[in-house]
Design a protein around this motif. Structure first.
Motif, short mmCIF file in Angstrom:
data_model
loop_
_atom_site.label_atom_id
_atom_site.label_comp_id
_atom_site.label_asym_id
_atom_site.label_seq_id
_atom_site.Cartn_x
_atom_site.Cartn_y
_atom_site.Cartn_z
N LEU A 1 0.82 -1.20 0.00
CA LEU A 1 0.00 0.00 0.00
C LEU A 1 0.86 1.26 0.00
CD1 LEU A 1 -2.71 -1.13 2.60
CD2 LEU A 1 -2.84 -1.19 0.10
N LEU A 2 1.96 1.23 0.75
CA LEU A 2 2.85 2.39 0.79
C LEU A 2 3.49 2.63 -0.57
CD1 LEU A 2 4.26 4.56 2.59
CD2 LEU A 2 6.11 2.92 2.88
N LEU B 1 1.99 3.81 12.54
CA LEU B 1 2.07 5.26 12.40
C LEU B 1 2.43 5.65 10.97
CD1 LEU B 1 3.85 6.35 15.71
CD2 LEU B 1 1.52 6.90 15.00
N GLY B 2 3.33 4.87 10.37
CA GLY B 2 3.71 5.14 8.99
C GLY B 2 2.54 5.02 8.04
N PHE B 3 1.68 4.00 8.26
CA PHE B 3 0.49 3.83 7.42
C PHE B 3 -0.47 5.01 7.60
CE2 PHE B 3 1.30 -0.89 7.26
CZ PHE B 3 1.46 -0.92 5.89
N PHE C 1 8.83 6.12 9.44
CA PHE C 1 8.17 5.15 10.31
C PHE C 1 7.99 3.80 9.62
CE2 PHE C 1 7.04 9.18 12.19
CZ PHE C 1 7.06 8.91 13.54
N MET C 2 7.53 3.82 8.37
CA MET C 2 7.15 2.58 7.70
C MET C 2 8.38 1.82 7.20
SD MET C 2 4.79 0.57 6.87
CE MET C 2 4.78 -0.93 5.91
#
Length: 416
Positions: A278-279, A354-356, A410-411
């Motif tokens: 997703l990222l 948090l990254g998401f 984060f991710m």
């Protein structure tokens, strides 16, 4: 909780084994070694640099872009060979470099865990600095000095890094390769399928274990049995045809508990790996559609005649990532540690979560900016003119780059 701690302690054990397999002419596989492919990168860079310097290796310049002389077959082969060598080298080292560096930390020492997480932060910081230099200094040299120096700088840098790596090789902690993890996964699944009709014993202690066999793949400790995915446990049920004539286990018919737990760990991680798609999906437009947006917007800086290059907008994402990594390490981790007691501030899953969330915000901002751009184009009746410059500043695109750089901190580091 015990299962999660055990997974973290052993780092899934299904990571890259610092070895790459190549297929020989007779169909057999041969282990080349991840870092033995490093010279391939250097050799590929040398070839492409030489092709940029010597006129005989490239077509003549064509400033008018009319009736240009195409590259000959030999010139194209030089280019293709250089790209092939670089790809082989990158494919060999990239899956191995992070794991190899992480192996240098002795996790039996209680003070090492936090320093290991610091390494991942600074590793990503170094990669970001290298990308920033490539997008600024190297691109400037290519445009204003020439492709000879533009390609020569990465070649010289690669030569220096190769010499530095070889010079320090005597101090590296080198773990013995334990074989391909994909082979072990296939063996466990094959064993479980062949014994699918066997009942699972009530006493799980009789499941097959072999410490000597698992020595090379359990340097950080053996994985404990878990109650998830019990159908895989059938691979460790001992039957009469599980051993060879020399009394050695047939690994395609019998698997140890440790190897079964490796497969279970991979299955547990699959949702996390798939979520990372997703990222990548949301960030893919930053190097494609957003560039097209920038080309249709006002790229002048203040009132000067200088126009900001559309492809250089990614600098803002990198700058945000670099600055946030430092702030994360120096401010966020000590602050979060007061509440969580975790040496890393927050857990890996919390960091990725948090990254998401930040990535969702980046996508939302991208959508709002596109709505604004189209509204301005509609107000000036420019929607049907693809070559028109819409009177809206290109720096409206900067926030989405900055927020995406924050999400990467984060991710992506959490993924490592």
């Amino acid at each position: 909780m015990e299962m999660e701690m055990e997974m973290g302690k052993n780092n899934v054990e299904a990571k890259s084994e610092k070895e790459n397999e190549i297929i020989t002419k007779d169909g057999k596989t041969k282990k080349l070694g991840g870092f033995r492919t490093m010279p391939f990168i250097f050799l590929g860079l040398v070839i492409i640099t030489i092709s940029a310097i010597l006129p005989s290796f490239r077509p003549p310049p064509c400033p008018t872009q009319i009736n240009c002389v195409p590259a000959s077959n030999s010139q194209l082969w030089v280019l293709y060979i250089s790209l092939l060598l670089t790809s082989i080298g990158s494919g060999g080292i990239r899956p191995c470099v992070v794991m190899f560096a992480a192996d240098q930390f002795d996790m039996s020492k209680t003070t090492v865990g936090n320093r290991k997480w610091n390494f991942f932060n600074w590793y990503y910081f170094s990669m970001g600095m290298a990308t920033l230099m490539a997008l600024t200094v190297v691109v400037f040299v290519q445009d204003n000095v020439g492709w000879g120096w533009g390609l020569g700088i990465p070649t010289i840098s690669m030569a220096i890094s190769l010499v530095a790596f070889i010079a320090g090789s005597c101090w590296y902690l080198k773990l013995k390769p334990g074989g391909s993890p994909l082979t072990r996964v296939a063996q466990v699944i094959a064993s479980a399928v062949k014994k699918r009709k066997e009942p699972i014993p009530n006493d799980l202690k009789i499941l097959y274990e072999n410490k000597e066999l698992d020595t090379d793949i359990s340097v950080n400790g053996r994985l404990l049995h878990t109650n998830q995915f019990k159908w895989l446990d059938k691979a460790a049920i001992v039957t009469q045809d599980n051993f060879t004539k020399s009394n050695q286990p047939n690994l395609w018919r019998l698997a140890t508990v440790h190897r079964i737990e490796e497969v279970k760990s991979i299955i547990r991680i699959l949702p996390i790996w798939s979520a990372g798609i997703l990222l990548v999906t949301s960030s893919s437009h930053l190097s494609s559609f957003t560039i097209q947006q920038a080309r249709s917007m006002d790229r002048h800086i203040f009132t000067t005649s200088f126009e900001f290059p559309p492809a250089s907008l990614s600098i803002f994402s990198i700058l945000t990532m670099l600055s946030t990594l430092v702030l994360y390490e120096r401010l966020f981790v000590p602050f979060a540690r007061r509440f969580t007691g975790n040496p890393s501030g927050i857990t890996t899953l919390q960091r990725m979560g948090l990254g998401f969330a930040i990535n969702i915000l980046s996508t939302l901002v991208s959508a709002l900016v596109e709505i604004k751009r189209k509204q301005v184009a509609a107000n000036h009746e420019l929607l049907d003119d693809p070559k028109a410059m819409i009177p809206i500043s290109v720096f409206w695109l900067v926030p989405q780059y900055c927020i995406h750089g924050l999400a990467e901190v984060f991710m992506n580091v959490g993924h490592l």
